[in-house]
Motif scaffolding. Structure first.
Motif, PDB file in Angstrom:
ATOM      1  N   PRO A   1       0.820  -1.217   0.000  1.00  0.00           N
ATOM      2  CA  PRO A   1       0.000   0.000   0.000  1.00  0.00           C
ATOM      3  C   PRO A   1       0.857   1.271   0.000  1.00  0.00           C
ATOM      4  O   PRO A   1       0.529   2.247  -0.684  1.00  0.00           O
ATOM      5  CB  PRO A   1      -0.811  -0.102   1.297  1.00  0.00           C
ATOM      6  CG  PRO A   1      -0.666  -1.472   1.791  1.00  0.00           C
ATOM      7  CD  PRO A   1       0.480  -2.119   1.105  1.00  0.00           C
ATOM      8  N   PHE A   2       1.970   1.213   0.736  1.00  0.00           N
ATOM      9  CA  PHE A   2       2.877   2.371   0.757  1.00  0.00           C
ATOM     10  C   PHE A   2       3.381   2.673  -0.649  1.00  0.00           C
ATOM     11  O   PHE A   2       3.337   3.830  -1.094  1.00  0.00           O
ATOM     12  CB  PHE A   2       4.057   2.070   1.694  1.00  0.00           C
ATOM     13  CG  PHE A   2       5.140   3.116   1.683  1.00  0.00           C
ATOM     14  CD1 PHE A   2       4.979   4.309   2.381  1.00  0.00           C
ATOM     15  CD2 PHE A   2       6.327   2.910   0.995  1.00  0.00           C
ATOM     16  CE1 PHE A   2       5.981   5.273   2.371  1.00  0.00           C
ATOM     17  CE2 PHE A   2       7.327   3.868   0.979  1.00  0.00           C
ATOM     18  CZ  PHE A   2       7.152   5.050   1.672  1.00  0.00           C
ATOM     19  N   SER A   3       3.833   1.640  -1.368  1.00  0.00           N
ATOM     20  CA  SER A   3       4.352   1.859  -2.719  1.00  0.00           C
ATOM     21  C   SER A   3       3.284   2.425  -3.634  1.00  0.00           C
ATOM     22  O   SER A   3       3.556   3.317  -4.441  1.00  0.00           O
ATOM     23  CB  SER A   3       4.843   0.539  -3.322  1.00  0.00           C
ATOM     24  OG  SER A   3       5.769  -0.056  -2.487  1.00  0.00           O
ATOM     25  N   PHE A   4       2.058   1.921  -3.496  1.00  0.00           N
ATOM     26  CA  PHE A   4       0.976   2.446  -4.330  1.00  0.00           C
ATOM     27  C   PHE A   4       0.699   3.910  -4.000  1.00  0.00           C
ATOM     28  O   PHE A   4       0.434   4.718  -4.897  1.00  0.00           O
ATOM     29  CB  PHE A   4      -0.298   1.614  -4.162  1.00  0.00           C
ATOM     30  CG  PHE A   4      -0.337   0.419  -5.064  1.00  0.00           C
ATOM     31  CD1 PHE A   4      -0.481   0.565  -6.441  1.00  0.00           C
ATOM     32  CD2 PHE A   4      -0.225  -0.868  -4.554  1.00  0.00           C
ATOM     33  CE1 PHE A   4      -0.514  -0.532  -7.286  1.00  0.00           C
ATOM     34  CE2 PHE A   4      -0.250  -1.975  -5.388  1.00  0.00           C
ATOM     35  CZ  PHE A   4      -0.394  -1.808  -6.756  1.00  0.00           C
ATOM     36  N   ALA A   5       0.749   4.240  -2.703  1.00  0.00           N
ATOM     37  CA  ALA A   5       0.504   5.623  -2.317  1.00  0.00           C
ATOM     38  C   ALA A   5       1.574   6.532  -2.917  1.00  0.00           C
ATOM     39  O   ALA A   5       1.272   7.594  -3.490  1.00  0.00           O
ATOM     40  CB  ALA A   5       0.480   5.749  -0.794  1.00  0.00           C
ATOM     41  N   ILE A   6       2.824   6.116  -2.798  1.00  0.00           N
ATOM     42  CA  ILE A   6       3.918   6.916  -3.363  1.00  0.00           C
ATOM     43  C   ILE A   6       3.764   7.007  -4.886  1.00  0.00           C
ATOM     44  O   ILE A   6       3.882   8.085  -5.477  1.00  0.00           O
ATOM     45  CB  ILE A   6       5.287   6.272  -3.011  1.00  0.00           C
ATOM     46  CG1 ILE A   6       5.523   6.320  -1.501  1.00  0.00           C
ATOM     47  CG2 ILE A   6       6.421   6.950  -3.764  1.00  0.00           C
ATOM     48  CD1 ILE A   6       5.744   7.691  -0.945  1.00  0.00           C
ATOM     49  N   ALA A   7       3.442   5.856  -5.504  1.00  0.00           N
ATOM     50  CA  ALA A   7       3.255   5.837  -6.946  1.00  0.00           C
ATOM     51  C   ALA A   7       2.110   6.754  -7.355  1.00  0.00           C
ATOM     52  O   ALA A   7       2.177   7.456  -8.369  1.00  0.00           O
ATOM     53  CB  ALA A   7       2.993   4.415  -7.417  1.00  0.00           C
ATOM     54  N   GLY A   8       1.054   6.762  -6.547  1.00  0.00           N
ATOM     55  CA  GLY A   8      -0.098   7.623  -6.832  1.00  0.00           C
ATOM     56  C   GLY A   8       0.287   9.086  -6.804  1.00  0.00           C
ATOM     57  O   GLY A   8      -0.099   9.872  -7.674  1.00  0.00           O
ATOM     58  N   LEU A   9       1.074   9.463  -5.781  1.00  0.00           N
ATOM     59  CA  LEU A   9       1.521  10.856  -5.675  1.00  0.00           C
ATOM     60  C   LEU A   9       2.440  11.214  -6.840  1.00  0.00           C
ATOM     61  O   LEU A   9       2.335  12.294  -7.421  1.00  0.00           O
ATOM     62  CB  LEU A   9       2.284  11.048  -4.356  1.00  0.00           C
ATOM     63  CG  LEU A   9       1.463  11.077  -3.081  1.00  0.00           C
ATOM     64  CD1 LEU A   9       2.388  11.117  -1.877  1.00  0.00           C
ATOM     65  CD2 LEU A   9       0.527  12.277  -3.057  1.00  0.00           C
ATOM     66  N   TRP A  10       3.303  10.280  -7.152  1.00  0.00           N
ATOM     67  CA  TRP A  10       4.324  10.506  -8.162  1.00  0.00           C
ATOM     68  C   TRP A  10       3.689  10.695  -9.547  1.00  0.00           C
ATOM     69  O   TRP A  10       3.954  11.671 -10.251  1.00  0.00           O
ATOM     70  CB  TRP A  10       5.287   9.314  -8.136  1.00  0.00           C
ATOM     71  CG  TRP A  10       6.343   9.274  -9.174  1.00  0.00           C
ATOM     72  CD1 TRP A  10       6.630  10.225 -10.126  1.00  0.00           C
ATOM     73  CD2 TRP A  10       7.269   8.221  -9.385  1.00  0.00           C
ATOM     74  NE1 TRP A  10       7.673   9.825 -10.904  1.00  0.00           N
ATOM     75  CE2 TRP A  10       8.090   8.594 -10.462  1.00  0.00           C
ATOM     76  CE3 TRP A  10       7.497   6.990  -8.752  1.00  0.00           C
ATOM     77  CZ2 TRP A  10       9.107   7.774 -10.942  1.00  0.00           C
ATOM     78  CZ3 TRP A  10       8.505   6.191  -9.214  1.00  0.00           C
ATOM     79  CH2 TRP A  10       9.313   6.583 -10.308  1.00  0.00           C
ATOM     80  N   THR A  11       2.807   9.752  -9.905  1.00  0.00           N
ATOM     81  CA  THR A  11       2.232   9.794 -11.250  1.00  0.00           C
ATOM     82  C   THR A  11       0.935  10.594 -11.309  1.00  0.00           C
ATOM     83  O   THR A  11       0.243  10.583 -12.313  1.00  0.00           O
ATOM     84  CB  THR A  11       1.951   8.377 -11.749  1.00  0.00           C
ATOM     85  OG1 THR A  11       1.078   7.747 -10.815  1.00  0.00           O
ATOM     86  CG2 THR A  11       3.225   7.561 -11.867  1.00  0.00           C
ATOM     87  N   LYS A  12       0.610  11.260 -10.194  1.00  0.00           N
ATOM     88  CA  LYS A  12      -0.603  12.078 -10.092  1.00  0.00           C
ATOM     89  C   LYS A  12      -1.887  11.279 -10.266  1.00  0.00           C
ATOM     90  O   LYS A  12      -2.925  11.855 -10.591  1.00  0.00           O
ATOM     91  CB  LYS A  12      -0.565  13.223 -11.114  1.00  0.00           C
ATOM     92  CG  LYS A  12       0.473  14.269 -10.773  1.00  0.00           C
ATOM     93  CD  LYS A  12       0.321  15.454 -11.693  1.00  0.00           C
ATOM     94  CE  LYS A  12       1.544  16.326 -11.631  1.00  0.00           C
ATOM     95  NZ  LYS A  12       1.694  17.153 -12.816  1.00  0.00           N
ATOM     96  N   LYS A  13      -1.811   9.975 -10.104  1.00  0.00           N
ATOM     97  CA  LYS A  13      -3.064   9.201 -10.091  1.00  0.00           C
ATOM     98  C   LYS A  13      -3.524   9.177  -8.641  1.00  0.00           C
ATOM     99  O   LYS A  13      -3.466   8.137  -7.968  1.00  0.00           O
ATOM    100  CB  LYS A  13      -2.819   7.797 -10.612  1.00  0.00           C
ATOM    101  CG  LYS A  13      -2.426   7.745 -12.079  1.00  0.00           C
ATOM    102  CD  LYS A  13      -2.620   6.329 -12.578  1.00  0.00           C
ATOM    103  CE  LYS A  13      -1.487   5.887 -13.462  1.00  0.00           C
ATOM    104  NZ  LYS A  13      -1.510   4.455 -13.741  1.00  0.00           N
ATOM    105  N   ILE A  14      -3.940  10.343  -8.142  1.00  0.00           N
ATOM    106  CA  ILE A  14      -4.107  10.486  -6.713  1.00  0.00           C
ATOM    107  C   ILE A  14      -5.326   9.767  -6.149  1.00  0.00           C
ATOM    108  O   ILE A  14      -5.443   9.633  -4.939  1.00  0.00           O
ATOM    109  CB  ILE A  14      -4.152  11.967  -6.303  1.00  0.00           C
ATOM    110  CG1 ILE A  14      -5.011  12.715  -7.285  1.00  0.00           C
ATOM    111  CG2 ILE A  14      -2.763  12.547  -6.232  1.00  0.00           C
ATOM    112  CD1 ILE A  14      -5.173  14.144  -6.946  1.00  0.00           C
TER     113      ILE A  14
END
Lengths: 144, 865
Positions: B215-228
């Motif tokens: 979940p942490f990686s997805f959260a970071i990925a979400g922030l990074w790729t703006k798929k918030i």
């Protein structure tokens, strides 16, 4: 003021309450002189005292009494704190099994009538498996 | 011969794993960046995947190498020597793999590799950003077992498990005499850990820890790729999975403690225990906010914060337990391996990156225009999540006390703070109220969620409330619950069961797959009820009423000792009354490896420093003969079981076998309980103190007695009567030939309730005299037949006495503890249902998206054609 802000304030207040209460419950490491001082000033908090067992030159422990056949829940010994103050400690529970081997002892409790009434004993025993490293064990006079 | 190849291979593979993780991080980073040219993206991605595969293979190779070393007993390696031994049964060689720090890091690395591979296969669209985080974590973790010294700087990175004994302990004298010395046997696994729970608990716990990364990686990925918002759907099933596994891991640890340690309970609020429960609480809070985050902007922001916090807390607890900070405060924590600096860098890196990224994107996260209504489902779930976090915060604030001391030290002040003297009381004081509130909210929250209760429609809650109050009143009266805080916890838990039960009943009729939440909440409520009764209403059975403690000394009579008189002393074969039971300590038993039951210690002679014993008699158990006299059998040499007979007032008899281990690793003797399980309560018994079963008795100086037939004399305060001296044909341990003569004396010793017969023998063989002494452990007596005087008709005996064997034991009753275990099962089932539902949900959406993407591509193709 928005509801979420009030909510945030409440949380911060509770968190501060928790911190204050934790600080209040937290114990401190002191020596026996200080422990005596605290007790005579009416402070009833439990404290931690670090010390070593009283031993003679050949390494035998002195002034240690345990007679399970008379009372399995009464164990006394003498602890010398870091300022070389010796103090009789009474532990109203069974003698911890590996007590004799411990090098350093932490007693948790308070002074009562000239003796230190321990509620809990933490021991550091030399481990023959880890050179120079210490292992910690714990014993509690539980009421459960 | 020293097997250097496998160790060198292992070490090399660690280095490969570390380097490949770094390369994969960079490659995935490139593949995830928006400004990478489109043509290069596919190349970077393929390259990243290849390096990740190299990393996976290297990690598997490292695991294999270490296991090979342990499994083949290569004691020239420090890790194998320190943690395993020849006598260790195969099942436990697996546990010796992760007994030490390096191995447990390796276990963690292994799980990450497995999880990462699963993610690559199930989630192509998120691969690049998610795997960047994964690979970076792997780089940090593999660096912990790297064990290289940077030349010039003299900085050591990591601690490798592939060091030879010679390299770790070069100063042992034996290496001066023989540089190729290989230890014959290892130290073995701590016998306390030789338990099936210790085979499955650590992998489960570490899988739990490892999976919080997803979940942490997805959260970071979400922030990074703006798929918030989109990150929530793939992250949610993993968050549920993680909470399930971590929760089960924690509970397994609790159950192991209940079965094996003698603090008499399943939870001790030990810092190491706390450091695994706190991330779990926050993770559960995160799951709740994630569920509402798709509709609610506040919950979305909170979801980011909580998901990140969960992972940071896992790192923080790793730091606390492995850096030696807790050395003074915890029984379980590892000693410092010199990794604390490295762990701190690891912790701070992710803390700073995550907070930085979140702050950078904060403005672009959506905000709510409208206020959340007090009557909305979101509001109540939100409050519940907040309470979970506060509960975790309280535990963390106290557990971190040793850390405050260290920080103060770094700034040059001395804090001298210690953990609260009454830890259990301290935590319970807070947690009881937190959980009373949380459990109420599970009921209310579910009602708002499913029943669409809202403003002016609160009456739907009245029925469950009424039912709950009636049931609670009944339980409180019947069980005699008097303390207000327990009444509150009980009532709130029962309300949660009734409310969630009603919801469950209603939605299960529609679609049972949706009822995971309700089932989980019922599980938690049951657990709370079980915890409440089993710990708050534990009854000490072993009240010392032997009358023996009456002493003339003042301290004994003065003090309010009564309260603490909760252990009783038992003498061998001497019944003692305890509560309603009549207790007798019958025997000390040992555990043979090939016989399903314990056998009496007196049947065998244990070979010192070995795991074999010689049978002193034919060993027959349950009418089956296993060994003949003189055979050698394998045993568990550390374990001794104290047979304690319980006789109930009804006359029913049962035996309990609390264990004592001679465990040099724990400083001496460790006792473990035995539990008599009944439906409504457990009877929990352990021996607090025993006469060391392996020590030779210390005999007093010899006393000589001379007596005629029928004479009476006193030995060790007992009356003894020499009844007779008779001729005998067989003497144990002596073969009588023709012309040999043997006699035995029949000495009757009177104890309060018992009569004992002692029969020492006197043998004349080849004109030599042999004397066979007899030992009676019940009386602590050894009698040897010394002489026969034909002139006076008198016989003389040599008598030695010793301290009689005793045990000090404690017994408690734990009411309704089975409700706790039942609740655990219900919780697990609920989590499983929820996890499966969310996985299905995610897969359905993913396939839909893929299908539409493919359709679009085909359209484009068609247009191009």
């Amino acid at each position: 003021m928005k509801k979420i802000q009030i909510f945030g304030l409440v949380i911060v207040a509770v968190a501060i309450g928790i911190i204050i209460s934790t600080a209040g419950d937290a114990s401190t490491y002191v020596n026996f002189s200080k422990a005596q001082e605290l007790a005579s000033s009416g402070d009833n908090e439990s404290i931690h005292v670090v010390g070593k067992l009283k031993k003679n030159t050949s390494g035998q422990i002195l002034e240690m009494d345990y007679h399970p056949e008379i009372d399995p829940n009464y164990f006394t010994f003498t602890l010398i704190d870091n300022n070389n103050v010796a103090q009789k400690v009474v532990y109203k529970s069974t003698k911890p099994q590996d007590f004799d081997k411990s090098e350093q002892v932490v007693v948790v409790g308070k002074m009562q009538n000239g003796t230190f009434a321990a509620e809990k004993i933490l021991m550091k025993c030399p481990s023959k498996y880890e050179n120079g490293k210490l292992e910690t064990t714990e014993a509690t006079a539980s009421k459960s | 011969m020293i097997h250097t190849t496998i160790g060198s291979a292992g070490h090399l593979l660690v280095i490969i794993a570390f380097v490949s993780a770094l390369v994969a991080t960079f490659a995935y980073f490139k593949a995830g960046m928006a400004n990478t040219p489109v043509d290069d993206l596919a190349i970077w991605k393929r390259f990243a995947r290849v390096t990740y595969v190299v990393h996976v293979l290297a990690v598997l190779g490292v695991v294999f190498s270490l296991y090979w070393i342990i499994g083949n007993h290569y004691f020239e390696y420090h890790y194998a020597w320190k943690n395993s031994s020849l006598s260790l049964p195969t099942g436990y060689t697996i546990s010796s793999f992760w007994q030490d720090q390096e191995g447990s890091f390796l276990l963690w690395i292994f799980w990450n590799v497995v999880l990462g591979s699963v993610l690559i296969f199930t989630n192509r669209s998120w691969e690049a950003p998610v795997m960047t985080v994964f690979a970076l974590v792997q780089a940090f973790l593999t660096s912990m077992i790297l064990g290289v010294v940077i030349p010039g700087l003299d900085v050591k990175i990591g601690s490798t498990p592939f060091l030879l004994l010679k390299e770790v302990m070069p100063d042992i004298p034996v290496f001066k005499m023989d540089p190729n010395f290989i230890a014959k046997d290892g130290n073995g696994l701590n016998p306390l850990l030789q338990n099936y729970w210790m085979v499955i608990h650590p992998p489960t716990l570490f899988l739990g820890f490892a999976s919080t990364l997803i979940p942490f990686s997805f959260a970071i990925a979400g922030l990074w790729t703006k798929k918030i918002q989109e990150w929530i759907r793939p992250a949610l099933p993993w968050a549920l999975f993680s909470a399930l596994v971590l929760g089960v891991g924690v509970l397994m640890g609790a159950y192991w403690a209940y079965e094996t340690l003698n603090f008499g309970s399943y939870w001790n609020w030990d810092p190491v225990e706390n450091s695994s429960i706190v991330p779990w609480l926050v993770l559960v809070a995160a799951i709740h906010t994630m569920i509402i985050a798709r509709k609610n902007a506040t919950a979305l922001k909170t979801s980011f914060i909580l998901t990140i916090t969960t992972f940071i807390l896992v790192l923080y607890s790793t730091f606390m337990t492995r850096s030696g900070v807790l050395g003074n405060a915890s029984v379980h924590s590892f000693t410092d391996l010199g990794l604390s600096g490295q762990l701190l860098v690891y912790l701070l890196t992710f803390l700073i990156v995550a907070i930085g990224l979140l702050a950078y994107r904060w403005k672009s996260l959506p905000s709510d225009e409208e206020e959340v209504s007090t009557y909305s489902q979101e509001f109540w779930i939100f409050i519940g999540a907040t309470l979970l976090c506060l509960s975790g915060f309280q535990i963390l604030a106290t557990t971190s006390i040793p850390v405050y001391n260290k920080i103060a030290e770094a700034f040059g002040t001395v804090l001298n703070m210690a953990l609260p003297a009454d830890q259990v009381g301290h935590y319970n004081k807070f947690q009881l109220w937190f959980f009373s509130l949380i459990i109420v909210l599970t009921g209310i929250g579910q009602y708002f969620w499913w029943k669409r209760v809202g403003k002016d429609k609160l009456q739907a809650l009245y029925n469950p409330l009424l039912i709950a109050l009636i049931i609670s009143a009944a339980v409180i009266t019947i069980q005699g619950v008097k303390d207000i805080q327990y009444i509150v916890l009980l009532t709130t838990s029962i309300f949660a069961i009734v409310a969630n039960g009603t919801i469950l009943f209603n939605i299960a009729r529609g679609n049972y797959t949706l009822s995971g939440g309700a089932v989980t909440h019922i599980g938690v409520a049951l657990m709370l009820i079980g915890i409440l009764f089993s710990s708050a209403y534990t009854k000490v059975v072993s009240i010392n009423n032997s009358g023996l403690m009456i002493s003339r000394s003042e301290e004994f009579t003065n003090n309010d000792n009564k309260e603490n008189k909760e252990n009783i002393t038992l003498w061998l074969n001497k019944p003692e009354k305890m509560g309603d039971y009549m207790l007798t300590w019958r025997d000390v038993r040992v555990e043979p490896r090939s016989i399903p039951e314990y056998i009496s210690k007196s049947w065998v002679d244990i070979i010192e420093n070995d795991f074999h014993a010689v049978a002193l008699r034919d060993i027959v158990v349950n009418d089956k003969k296993y060994y003949s006299k003189g055979d050698t059998l394998e045993i568990f040499p550390e374990n001794f079981y104290y047979e304690i007979e319980y006789r109930e007032p009804s006359g029913r008899v049962f035996n309990l076998f609390p264990r004592v281990q001679i465990n040099p690793r724990m400083g001496g003797i460790v006792s473990s309980p035995d539990i008599s399980r009944k439906l409504d309560k457990d009877l929990y018994t352990y021996v607090a103190m025993v006469t060391n079963p392996t020590a030779e008795p210390v005999w007093s100086a010899t006393e000589n007695f001379t007596a005629s037939l029928r004479d009476t004399f006193f030995v060790n305060d007992y009356v003894a009567i020499l009844d007779n001296v008779v001729r005998t044909d067989s003497v144990e341990g002596v073969t009588l030939g023709e012309g040999d003569a043997a006699v035995k004396a029949i000495i009757r010793v009177l104890d309060n309730e018992h009569e004992y017969i002692i029969t020492p023998s006197f043998v004349i063989r080849d004109r030599m005299v042999a004397r066979k002494p007899e030992v009676n452990n019940d009386l602590g007596l050894r009698v040897q037949f010394q002489e026969i005087n034909p002139q006076t008709g008198q016989f003389s005996f040599a008598v030695n006495t010793t301290q009689r064997d005793y045990i000090v034991m404690k017994a408690t009753e734990k009411p309704l503890i089975n409700i706790l275990w039942l609740g655990t099962f219900v919780l697990v089932i609920g989590f499983l249902m929820a996890t499966i539902r969310r996985f299905k949900d995610f897969i359905k959406m993913r396939d839909k998206e893929n299908a539409s993407i493919n359709k679009n591509r085909e359209k484009i193709k068609a247009q191009v054609v």
